[in-house]
Design a protein around this motif. Structure first.
Motif, mmCIF file in Angstrom:
data_model
loop_
_atom_site.group_PDB
_atom_site.id
_atom_site.type_symbol
_atom_site.label_atom_id
_atom_site.label_comp_id
_atom_site.label_asym_id
_atom_site.label_seq_id
_atom_site.Cartn_x
_atom_site.Cartn_y
_atom_site.Cartn_z
ATOM 1 N N LYS A 12 0.851 -1.054 0.184
ATOM 2 C CA LYS A 12 0.068 0.145 -0.069
ATOM 3 C C LYS A 12 0.826 1.260 0.126
ATOM 4 N N THR A 13 0.578 2.342 -0.907
ATOM 5 C CA THR A 13 1.418 3.403 -1.080
ATOM 6 C C THR A 13 1.684 4.140 0.303
ATOM 7 N N LYS A 14 2.970 4.343 0.447
ATOM 8 C CA LYS A 14 3.408 5.125 1.722
ATOM 9 C C LYS A 14 4.595 5.907 1.061
ATOM 10 N N CYS A 15 4.721 7.285 1.242
ATOM 11 C CA CYS A 15 5.781 8.127 1.143
ATOM 12 C C CYS A 15 6.136 8.903 2.305
ATOM 13 N N ILE A 16 7.456 9.509 2.271
ATOM 14 C CA ILE A 16 7.971 10.284 3.202
ATOM 15 C C ILE A 16 8.690 11.511 2.288
ATOM 16 N N LYS A 17 8.492 12.657 2.957
ATOM 17 C CA LYS A 17 9.399 13.927 2.532
ATOM 18 C C LYS A 17 10.633 13.923 3.074
ATOM 19 N N LEU A 18 11.565 14.236 2.405
ATOM 20 C CA LEU A 18 13.175 14.598 2.745
ATOM 21 C C LEU A 18 13.501 15.932 2.537
ATOM 22 N N ARG A 19 14.187 16.592 3.292
ATOM 23 C CA ARG A 19 14.673 17.877 2.890
ATOM 24 C C ARG A 19 16.310 17.761 2.037
ATOM 25 N N GLY A 20 16.091 18.227 0.913
ATOM 26 C CA GLY A 20 17.184 18.185 -0.096
ATOM 27 C C GLY A 20 18.035 19.281 0.187
ATOM 28 N N PHE A 21 19.278 19.380 -0.632
ATOM 29 C CA PHE A 21 20.345 20.443 -0.492
ATOM 30 C C PHE A 21 19.343 21.631 -0.958
ATOM 31 N N GLY A 22 19.581 22.797 -0.387
ATOM 32 C CA GLY A 22 19.256 24.116 -0.677
ATOM 33 C C GLY A 22 17.602 24.235 -0.183
ATOM 34 N N GLY A 23 17.126 23.472 0.786
ATOM 35 C CA GLY A 23 16.012 23.414 0.954
ATOM 36 C C GLY A 23 14.798 22.811 0.224
ATOM 37 N N ASN A 24 15.129 22.198 -0.852
ATOM 38 C CA ASN A 24 14.401 21.296 -1.750
ATOM 39 C C ASN A 24 13.700 20.170 -1.039
ATOM 40 N N GLU A 25 12.640 19.628 -1.503
ATOM 41 C CA GLU A 25 12.034 18.707 -0.879
ATOM 42 C C GLU A 25 12.062 17.328 -1.844
ATOM 43 N N LYS A 26 12.459 16.499 -1.322
ATOM 44 C CA LYS A 26 12.125 14.970 -2.265
ATOM 45 C C LYS A 26 11.246 14.062 -1.681
ATOM 46 N N MET A 27 10.158 13.562 -2.526
ATOM 47 C CA MET A 27 9.197 12.427 -1.997
ATOM 48 C C MET A 27 9.909 11.115 -2.317
ATOM 49 N N ASN A 28 10.089 10.289 -1.188
ATOM 50 C CA ASN A 28 10.662 9.088 -1.407
ATOM 51 C C ASN A 28 9.612 7.942 -1.125
ATOM 52 N N ILE A 29 9.406 7.093 -1.966
ATOM 53 C CA ILE A 29 8.475 6.095 -1.672
ATOM 54 C C ILE A 29 9.091 4.709 -0.858
ATOM 55 N N LEU A 30 8.460 4.740 0.238
ATOM 56 C CA LEU A 30 8.744 3.333 0.929
ATOM 57 C C LEU A 30 7.819 2.181 0.397
ATOM 58 N N HIS A 31 6.708 2.168 0.152
ATOM 59 C CA HIS A 31 5.808 0.938 -0.441
ATOM 60 C C HIS A 31 5.000 1.655 -1.533
ATOM 61 N N THR A 32 4.812 0.896 -2.589
ATOM 62 C CA THR A 32 3.778 1.358 -3.517
ATOM 63 C C THR A 32 3.505 0.080 -4.538
ATOM 64 N N ASP A 33 2.201 0.030 -4.948
ATOM 65 C CA ASP A 33 1.588 -0.899 -5.708
ATOM 66 C C ASP A 33 1.194 -0.322 -6.931
ATOM 67 N N ILE A 34 1.469 0.850 -7.368
ATOM 68 C CA ILE A 34 1.126 1.178 -8.488
ATOM 69 C C ILE A 34 2.165 1.812 -9.444
ATOM 70 N N ALA A 35 2.078 1.617 -10.716
ATOM 71 C CA ALA A 35 3.353 2.180 -11.560
ATOM 72 C C ALA A 35 2.783 2.909 -12.936
ATOM 73 N N ASN A 36 3.391 3.806 -13.275
ATOM 74 C CA ASN A 36 3.057 4.388 -14.579
ATOM 75 C C ASN A 36 3.716 3.593 -15.741
ATOM 76 N N ILE A 37 3.133 2.992 -16.482
ATOM 77 C CA ILE A 37 3.464 2.149 -17.764
ATOM 78 C C ILE A 37 3.483 2.858 -19.082
ATOM 79 N N ILE A 38 4.268 3.121 -19.773
ATOM 80 C CA ILE A 38 4.283 3.626 -21.098
ATOM 81 C C ILE A 38 4.538 2.513 -22.250
ATOM 82 N N ASP A 39 3.601 2.241 -23.166
ATOM 83 C CA ASP A 39 3.652 1.095 -24.104
ATOM 84 C C ASP A 39 4.397 1.654 -25.316
#
Length: 105
Positions: A12-39
């Motif tokens: 089940k989808t679970k994300c966390i936010k981390l502070r990056g260099f310069g105060g930017n934010e990163k979304m990190n996935i801990l768990h997910t069951d969804i993918a964006n697929i390109i054909d």
């Protein structure tokens, strides 16, 4: 210096936010069951459910633990797909369909 490795697993989808260099934010996935697929044949993108990890070039033991990294091959409802994004850093699982599932009919 960097951050420790974030193991993106199937669940089940679970994300966390981390502070990056310069105060930017990163979304990190801990768990997910969804993918964006390109054909690549049609150029159409579609969200689909991830079933399992089939192969992972980063470490053969990641397959057993269902850990997704860039370059891993996953089994989805549409067929086999190769992950092109970095789920632990990008916050999404983007993949390219490499082997469509055969129709039952």
């Amino acid at each position: 210096m960097g951050n420790p490795f974030i193991e993106s697993k199937i669940g089940k989808t679970k994300c966390i936010k981390l502070r990056g260099f310069g105060g930017n934010e990163k979304m990190n996935i801990l768990h997910t069951d969804i993918a964006n697929i390109i054909d690549p044949k049609t150029g159409r993108a579609q969200k689909t459910k991830i079933i399992t990890v089939i192969q992972n070039p980063a470490d053969m033991h990641y397959v057993r633990r269902n850990i997704m990294t860039r370059g891993a091959i996953i089994n989805t409802e549409l067929g086999k797909a190769k992950i092109t994004s970095r789920p632990g850093q990008a916050g999404t699982v983007d993949a390219v369909l490499i082997e469509p599932k055969a129709d039952a009919s």
